[in-house]
Design a protein around this motif. Structure first.
Motif, PDB file in Angstrom:
ATOM      1  N   ARG A  39       0.833  -1.200   0.000  1.00  0.00           N
ATOM      2  CA  ARG A  39       0.000   0.000   0.000  1.00  0.00           C
ATOM      3  C   ARG A  39       0.870   1.252   0.000  1.00  0.00           C
ATOM      4  NH1 ARG A  39      -1.532   3.941   2.958  1.00  0.00           N
ATOM      5  NH2 ARG A  39      -0.264   3.243   4.719  1.00  0.00           N
TER       6      ARG A  39
ATOM      7  N   SER B 257       2.496   1.829  -3.369  1.00  0.00           N
ATOM      8  CA  SER B 257       1.562   2.349  -4.371  1.00  0.00           C
ATOM      9  C   SER B 257       1.392   3.857  -4.258  1.00  0.00           C
ATOM     10  CB  SER B 257       0.197   1.662  -4.235  1.00  0.00           C
ATOM     11  OG  SER B 257      -0.456   2.055  -3.032  1.00  0.00           O
ATOM     12  N   THR B 258       1.664   4.429  -3.082  1.00  0.00           N
ATOM     13  CA  THR B 258       1.515   5.876  -2.904  1.00  0.00           C
ATOM     14  C   THR B 258       2.728   6.657  -3.402  1.00  0.00           C
ATOM     15  OG1 THR B 258       2.460   5.951  -0.656  1.00  0.00           O
ATOM     16  CG2 THR B 258       0.107   5.447  -0.851  1.00  0.00           C
TER      17      THR B 258
ATOM     18  N   SER C 250       6.384   6.237   4.335  1.00  0.00           N
ATOM     19  CA  SER C 250       6.737   6.613   2.959  1.00  0.00           C
ATOM     20  C   SER C 250       7.830   7.675   2.924  1.00  0.00           C
ATOM     21  CB  SER C 250       5.503   7.116   2.207  1.00  0.00           C
ATOM     22  OG  SER C 250       4.883   8.191   2.890  1.00  0.00           O
TER      23      SER C 250
END
Length: 312
Positions: free
Chosen positions: A37, A40-41, A286
């Motif tokens: 997840r 994907s960002t 992230s």
């Protein structure tokens, strides 16, 4: 202080260690989903390593620089205007990156200020980095668990290995004897050992010609020391206990020692052209992923709206 990388003083019996390892393995499937997840960002707009080199995939046209071989000039493109252009191909030579997430007891710590335990964040970052590097065609290895291999599903392979019975027997300190020249080694942990011990350990790898990247995972309270009143502290690795009658009176001295440890490691990394990145568990994973991936590819990147913090 908890310990992370270096020589350890054994305290846990085998049953405790196995229970801790099995708990870690049970978390891996969910952490792999979280890692994907996060990837994907940040993946939008990234195209492999995007580095000039030997390959068959066209990357870009750029102005010719005096001294370069004339064979690289693209005469058709150059004929369109008054400039001479070179056709760059994208680097396609697979590179070896060793990944490791600290499994020691200190990584289980989570305060009320942290969103996740340090161990969970470390595994997520390791799997997310494996996902990014695998998509770029790099060889991914894990000390004592996986030999370097190029695979598009590298993150899944690593997750399965971390959840396997073999992973239960891994030591708290990585065995980096197989690391070769020009490889990159990414160590994710809290690095709360005395910095002299950590540096001595790292230098045994550096003499092989490898480049090291330290990614420190920190709980917020480890930086801000919010304690006051009578407080008992316990070292999760040695079991040593220390009671403070007025914990707030220790705050400044503690933060000075904590910051000095970090700066010593950061300075050592900077001198050797290594990288040192810090990710607090109350911050986005992230942020650290972007900073570290940039250092590995030689092209620092940023995600719009997200600051990159703590990178040396």
């Amino acid at each position: 202080m908890a310990r992370s990388v270096g020589i350890r003083k054994p305290r846990e019996d085998r049953n405790d260690a196995l229970a801790r390892a099995r708990l870690r393995a049970a978390l891996v499937p969910d952490l792999l989903i979280e890692a994907r997840r996060i990837v994907s960002t940040v993946i939008a707009g990234w195209h492999g390593r995007r580095k000039r080199g030997i390959g068959e995939t066209f990357w870009q046209f750029r102005p010719y620089v005096a001294g370069e071989t004339l064979a690289k000039i693209d005469w058709r493109r150059s004929a369109r205007d008054d400039h001479t252009y070179v056709r760059d191909m994208e680097w396609e030579a697979a590179h070896t990156v060793w990944l490791w997430a600290d499994p020691s007891p200190s990584m289980l710590f989570k305060s009320e200020l942290g969103t996740v335990a340090k161990e969970s964040r470390a595994i997520v970052l390791t799997l997310a980095l494996a996902e990014l590097l695998s998509r770029s065609g790099e060889r991914i290895g894990y000390p004592g668990l996986l030999k370097p291999v190029t695979s598009r599903n590298g993150a899944e392979r690593l997750a399965m290995a971390l959840a396997s019975e073999h992973a239960l027997a891994l030591p708290d300190t990585p065995n980096l004897d197989l690391v070769q020249k020009h490889s990159d080694v990414v160590l994710v942990g809290d690095f709360l050992d005395p910095p002299e011990e950590t540096i001595a350990f790292l230098d045994t790898v550096a003499i092989r010609g490898a480049r090291i990247h330290l990614l420190e995972v920190a709980d917020p309270v480890e930086e801000v020391f919010p304690y006051s009143g009578r407080t008992e502290f316990e070292d999760p690795e040695t079991g040593a206990r220390l009671t403070a009658g007025r914990a707030e009176s220790w705050g400044e001295a503690y933060k000075e020692i904590y910051s000095a440890r970090r700066e010593m490691l950061r300075d050592h990394c900077r001198k050797l052209d290594w990288s040192y990145t810090v990710n607090r568990t109350d911050r986005l994973a992230s942020e650290a992923l972007v900073a570290l991936h940039g250092r590995l590819t030689g092209q620092p990147a940023a995600v719009p709206g997200q600051p990159v913090r703590g990178a040396a």
